[in-house]
Design an enzyme around this catalytic site. Structure first.
Site, PDB file in Angstrom:
ATOM      1  N   HIS A 112      15.597  51.297  11.625  1.00  0.00           N
ATOM      2  CA  HIS A 112      14.686  50.702  12.616  1.00  0.00           C
ATOM      3  C   HIS A 112      13.431  51.545  12.791  1.00  0.00           C
ATOM      4  O   HIS A 112      12.713  51.382  13.777  1.00  0.00           O
ATOM      5  CB  HIS A 112      15.396  50.541  13.967  1.00  0.00           C
ATOM      6  CG  HIS A 112      16.467  49.493  13.918  1.00  0.00           C
ATOM      7  ND1 HIS A 112      17.428  49.391  14.899  1.00  0.00           N
ATOM      8  CD2 HIS A 112      16.735  48.504  13.022  1.00  0.00           C
ATOM      9  CE1 HIS A 112      18.236  48.374  14.606  1.00  0.00           C
ATOM     10  NE2 HIS A 112      17.840  47.830  13.471  1.00  0.00           N
ATOM     11  N   CYS A 120      -0.086  52.034   9.150  1.00  0.00           N
ATOM     12  CA  CYS A 120      -1.330  51.289   9.326  1.00  0.00           C
ATOM     13  C   CYS A 120      -1.058  49.801   9.119  1.00  0.00           C
ATOM     14  O   CYS A 120      -0.566  49.398   8.061  1.00  0.00           O
ATOM     15  CB  CYS A 120      -2.392  51.747   8.322  1.00  0.00           C
ATOM     16  SG  CYS A 120      -3.918  50.778   8.470  1.00  0.00           S
TER      17      CYS A 120
HETATM   18  C1  BV8 Z   1      15.670  40.759  11.558  1.00  0.00           C
HETATM   19  C2  BV8 Z   1      13.425  49.428  17.542  1.00  0.00           C
HETATM   20  C3  BV8 Z   1      15.159  39.298   9.734  1.00  0.00           C
HETATM   21  C4  BV8 Z   1      12.758  49.250  18.826  1.00  0.00           C
HETATM   22  C5  BV8 Z   1      15.213  47.839  17.546  1.00  0.00           C
HETATM   23  C6  BV8 Z   1      15.348  35.399  16.739  1.00  0.00           C
HETATM   24  C7  BV8 Z   1      14.165  35.775  16.107  1.00  0.00           C
HETATM   25  C8  BV8 Z   1      14.087  36.849  15.244  1.00  0.00           C
HETATM   26  C9  BV8 Z   1      15.219  37.611  15.010  1.00  0.00           C
HETATM   27  C10 BV8 Z   1      16.379  37.255  15.659  1.00  0.00           C
HETATM   28  C11 BV8 Z   1      16.463  36.162  16.504  1.00  0.00           C
HETATM   29  N1  BV8 Z   1      17.745  36.074  16.972  1.00  0.00           N
HETATM   30  C12 BV8 Z   1      18.459  37.084  16.441  1.00  0.00           C
HETATM   31  C13 BV8 Z   1      17.653  37.796  15.637  1.00  0.00           C
HETATM   32  C14 BV8 Z   1      17.997  38.953  14.898  1.00  0.00           C
HETATM   33  C15 BV8 Z   1      17.592  40.152  15.751  1.00  0.00           C
HETATM   34  C16 BV8 Z   1      18.755  40.458  16.658  1.00  0.00           C
HETATM   35  O1  BV8 Z   1      19.760  40.965  16.192  1.00  0.00           O
HETATM   36  N2  BV8 Z   1      18.630  40.116  17.965  1.00  0.00           N
HETATM   37  C17 BV8 Z   1      19.759  40.351  18.853  1.00  0.00           C
HETATM   38  C18 BV8 Z   1      19.263  40.922  20.173  1.00  0.00           C
HETATM   39  C19 BV8 Z   1      20.530  39.051  19.005  1.00  0.00           C
HETATM   40  N3  BV8 Z   1      17.353  41.225  14.814  1.00  0.00           N
HETATM   41  C20 BV8 Z   1      16.115  41.452  14.374  1.00  0.00           C
HETATM   42  O2  BV8 Z   1      15.119  40.891  14.784  1.00  0.00           O
HETATM   43  C21 BV8 Z   1      16.032  42.471  13.252  1.00  0.00           C
HETATM   44  N4  BV8 Z   1      15.280  41.900  12.170  1.00  0.00           N
HETATM   45  O3  BV8 Z   1      16.629  40.109  11.877  1.00  0.00           O
HETATM   46  O4  BV8 Z   1      14.800  40.419  10.501  1.00  0.00           O
HETATM   47  C22 BV8 Z   1      16.251  39.647   8.789  1.00  0.00           C
HETATM   48  C23 BV8 Z   1      17.286  38.748   8.620  1.00  0.00           C
HETATM   49  C24 BV8 Z   1      18.314  39.056   7.750  1.00  0.00           C
HETATM   50  C25 BV8 Z   1      18.329  40.266   7.060  1.00  0.00           C
HETATM   51  C26 BV8 Z   1      17.297  41.161   7.270  1.00  0.00           C
HETATM   52  C27 BV8 Z   1      16.259  40.849   8.144  1.00  0.00           C
HETATM   53  C28 BV8 Z   1      15.321  43.730  13.720  1.00  0.00           C
HETATM   54  C29 BV8 Z   1      16.167  44.424  14.748  1.00  0.00           C
HETATM   55  C30 BV8 Z   1      15.537  45.779  15.093  1.00  0.00           C
HETATM   56  C31 BV8 Z   1      14.926  45.699  16.453  1.00  0.00           C
HETATM   57  N5  BV8 Z   1      14.489  47.034  16.846  1.00  0.00           N
HETATM   58  N6  BV8 Z   1      14.791  49.071  17.796  1.00  0.00           N
HETATM   59  C32 BV8 Z   1      12.912  50.501  19.611  1.00  0.00           C
HETATM   60  O5  BV8 Z   1      13.907  51.247  19.430  1.00  0.00           O
HETATM   61  O6  BV8 Z   1      12.003  50.738  20.405  1.00  0.00           O
HETATM   62  S1  BV8 Z   1      16.754  47.377  18.075  1.00  0.00           S
HETATM   63  C33 BV8 Z   1      17.332  48.373  19.309  1.00  0.00           C
HETATM   64  O7  BV8 Z   1      18.718  47.949  19.542  1.00  0.00           O
HETATM   65  C34 BV8 Z   1      17.438  49.829  18.932  1.00  0.00           C
HETATM   66  O8  BV8 Z   1      17.093  50.107  17.587  1.00  0.00           O
HETATM   67  C35 BV8 Z   1      18.908  50.111  19.091  1.00  0.00           C
HETATM   68  O9  BV8 Z   1      19.327  51.081  18.226  1.00  0.00           O
HETATM   69  C36 BV8 Z   1      19.488  48.811  18.738  1.00  0.00           C
HETATM   70  C37 BV8 Z   1      20.930  48.613  19.042  1.00  0.00           C
HETATM   71  O10 BV8 Z   1      21.190  49.139  20.311  1.00  0.00           O
HETATM   72  P1  BV8 Z   1      22.268  50.323  20.393  1.00  0.00           P
HETATM   73  O11 BV8 Z   1      21.794  51.467  19.560  1.00  0.00           O
HETATM   74  O12 BV8 Z   1      23.609  49.773  20.091  1.00  0.00           O
HETATM   75  O13 BV8 Z   1      22.133  50.756  21.907  1.00  0.00           O
HETATM   76  P2  BV8 Z   1      22.792  50.016  23.148  1.00  0.00           P
HETATM   77  O14 BV8 Z   1      22.156  50.567  24.380  1.00  0.00           O
HETATM   78  O15 BV8 Z   1      22.790  48.534  22.907  1.00  0.00           O
HETATM   79  O16 BV8 Z   1      24.328  50.477  23.106  1.00  0.00           O
HETATM   80  C38 BV8 Z   1      24.639  51.849  23.264  1.00  0.00           C
HETATM   81  C39 BV8 Z   1      26.128  51.976  22.974  1.00  0.00           C
HETATM   82  O17 BV8 Z   1      26.483  53.360  23.068  1.00  0.00           O
HETATM   83  C40 BV8 Z   1      27.001  51.239  23.993  1.00  0.00           C
HETATM   84  O18 BV8 Z   1      28.054  50.582  23.304  1.00  0.00           O
HETATM   85  C41 BV8 Z   1      27.570  52.365  24.872  1.00  0.00           C
HETATM   86  O19 BV8 Z   1      28.887  52.085  25.295  1.00  0.00           O
HETATM   87  C42 BV8 Z   1      27.599  53.519  23.897  1.00  0.00           C
HETATM   88  N7  BV8 Z   1      27.477  54.830  24.539  1.00  0.00           N
HETATM   89  C43 BV8 Z   1      26.734  55.167  25.626  1.00  0.00           C
HETATM   90  N8  BV8 Z   1      26.882  56.500  25.876  1.00  0.00           N
HETATM   91  C44 BV8 Z   1      27.711  56.994  24.912  1.00  0.00           C
HETATM   92  C45 BV8 Z   1      28.083  55.941  24.059  1.00  0.00           C
HETATM   93  N9  BV8 Z   1      28.914  56.122  23.015  1.00  0.00           N
HETATM   94  C46 BV8 Z   1      29.383  57.368  22.792  1.00  0.00           C
HETATM   95  N10 BV8 Z   1      29.072  58.431  23.577  1.00  0.00           N
HETATM   96  C47 BV8 Z   1      28.245  58.284  24.637  1.00  0.00           C
HETATM   97  N11 BV8 Z   1      27.943  59.357  25.403  1.00  0.00           N
END
Ligand code: BV8
Length: 237
Positions: A112, A120
Site C-alpha cells: 500500500h 510524481c
Molecule cells: C483495489 C493506504 C483494484 C492509505 C490503504 C469500490 C471501489 C474501488 C475498490 C473497491 C470497492 N469496493 C471494494 C473495493 C476494494 C477496496 C477494498 O478492499 N475496500 C474495502 C474497504 C471493502 N480495495 C482497494 O481499493 C484496493 N485496490 O482493489 O484495486 C484491484 C482489484 C483486484 C486486484 C488488484 C487491484 C486498494 C486498497 C488499499 C487502500 N489503502 N492504505 C493509508 O494507509 O493512508 S488500506 C488501509 O486499510 C491501510 O493500508 C491498512 O493497512 C488497511 C487494512 O487495515 P488494517 O491494517 O487491517 O488495520 P485495521 O485498523 O483495519 O485493523 C487492525 C487490526 O489489528 C485489528 O484486527 C485489531 O484487532 C488488530 N490489533 C490492534 N492492536 C493490536 C492488534 N493486533 C495485534 N497486536 C496489537 N497490539
C-alpha cells in the site's frame, strides 16, 4: 510444528499499534478521525490536495517519534534465522510506516506504499522524502508544480508489487497474518490464495478478524507478546 523454511507474513496496522501508531478501524482509529473518501482516495486528493498532503505530513512526522516494537524486532530475527538454514521470510505489509525496516527486516513489500516516498503524478518519478509536502511543491525530475503526491495506494488504486506477491505466495510453506482486520482487498484475499495452494495458514491478532475462520490456526493476543513467542517456536523447530 514441522520444519518450515519459506514463510510469507502479511502485516497490518495492529503490528505497529504498540509502537504508538493508530490503527484504522478500532475505537478512535484513523478512519474515525478522517473520512476515508477525503484522505485516502484519488478523488479526495483531487478535491482537496492540501488536506491530503497535511494528513500524510502528520503521519510522516509521527514516524520520527516512534520505535519498532518487540514484534517488528522478532520478525527481523526470524528473517535472519530462516536465512541461516537456507529458508526465507517475505514480509508483505499493508502498513505505510517503516517500522519493519527500522526493526531490521530487509525483505519487505509495501503493497500500500510508504510514507517516506513521493510519487510524481505527472511523470511517475519516485523519490525518498521525509519532509512535509504541499500542493506547491514541484517534482524533482520533471519540475512540474503540484506533481508530488504521497506514494500511497489509495482506495480504488492498484496495490504495488502484486506479481512479486503472487510469486512468493506460490513458494510459501506457511502464510501468517499479523495485526490486520482482514477488511481490505486484495490483501485480505491472500489467506484464501494460500488455502487454494495447500499452504498452512496462521493468524496472530488481538481479536477475531473478518477472515479468522479461514486460518488453520488463530492465536489471539498482543503482537508484542505472541509474535516473539511464535518466532522462538519456529526457530527452535
Ligand atoms: C483495489 C493506504 C483494484 C492509505 C490503504 C469500490 C471501489 C474501488 C475498490 C473497491 C470497492 N469496493 C471494494 C473495493 C476494494 C477496496 C477494498 O478492499 N475496500 C474495502 C474497504 C471493502 N480495495 C482497494 O481499493 C484496493 N485496490 O482493489 O484495486 C484491484 C482489484 C483486484 C486486484 C488488484 C487491484 C486498494 C486498497 C488499499 C487502500 N489503502 N492504505 C493509508 O494507509 O493512508 S488500506 C488501509 O486499510 C491501510 O493500508 C491498512 O493497512 C488497511 C487494512 O487495515 P488494517 O491494517 O487491517 O488495520 P485495521 O485498523 O483495519 O485493523 C487492525 C487490526 O489489528 C485489528 O484486527 C485489531 O484487532 C488488530 N490489533 C490492534 N492492536 C493490536 C492488534 N493486533 C495485534 N497486536 C496489537 N497490539
Amino acid at each position: 510444528m514441522s520444519k518450515l523454511n519459506h514463510i510469507v507474513i502479511l502485516t497490518g496496522a495492529g503490528i505497529s499499534a504498540e509502537s504508538g501508531i493508530d490503527t484504522f478501524r478500532s475505537e478512535g482509529g484513523l478512519w474515525e478521525q478522517y473520512p476515508i473518501e477525503q484522505v485516502a482516495t484519488p478523488e479526495g486528493f483531487a478535491a482537496d490536495p492540501a488536506l491530503v498532503h497535511n494528513f500524510y505530513n502528520m503521519r510522516r512526522a509521527a514516524l520520527k517519534t516512534v520505535k519498532p516494537n518487540a514484534a517488528h524486532i522478532a520478525l527481523a530475527k526470524l528473517e535472519k534465522g530462516l536465512h541461516a538454514r537456507g529458508g526465507s521470510l517475505t514480509i508483505i505489509t499493508q502498513n505505510v510506516d517503516n517500522l519493519h525496516e527500522q526493526g531490521g527486516a530487509e525483505n519487505v513489500i509495501h503493497m500500500h506504499g510508504i510514507l517516506t516516498s513521493l510519487l510524481c503524478q505527472f511523470c511517475g518519478h519516485r523519490w525518498e522524502s521525509h519532509e512535509d509536502t504541499s500542493p506547491n511543491d514541484s517534482c524533482i525530475a520533471c519540475q512540474r508544480r503540484s506533481g508530488p503526491r504521497p506514494d500511497i495506494v489509495w482506495f480504488g488504486e492498484m496495490p504495488y508489487e502484486l506479481d512479486r506477491i503472487d510469486q512468493v505466495m506460490s513458494q510459501a510453506d506457511l502464510f501468517v497474518s499479523i495485526g490486520t482486520s482482514g477488511a481490505v482487498y486484495p490483501a485480505a484475499g491472500l489467506v484464501s490464495e494460500a488455502r487454494r495452494r495447500g499452504t498452512k495458514t496462521l493468524e496472530l491478532n488481538l481479536e477475531e478478524s473478518q477472515g479468522s475462520y479461514l486460518f488453520d490456526e488463530s492465536r489471539l493476543g498482543k503482537a508484542g507478546d505472541i509474535v516473539p513467542k511464535w518466532v522462538a517456536e519456529v526457530l527452535a523447530a
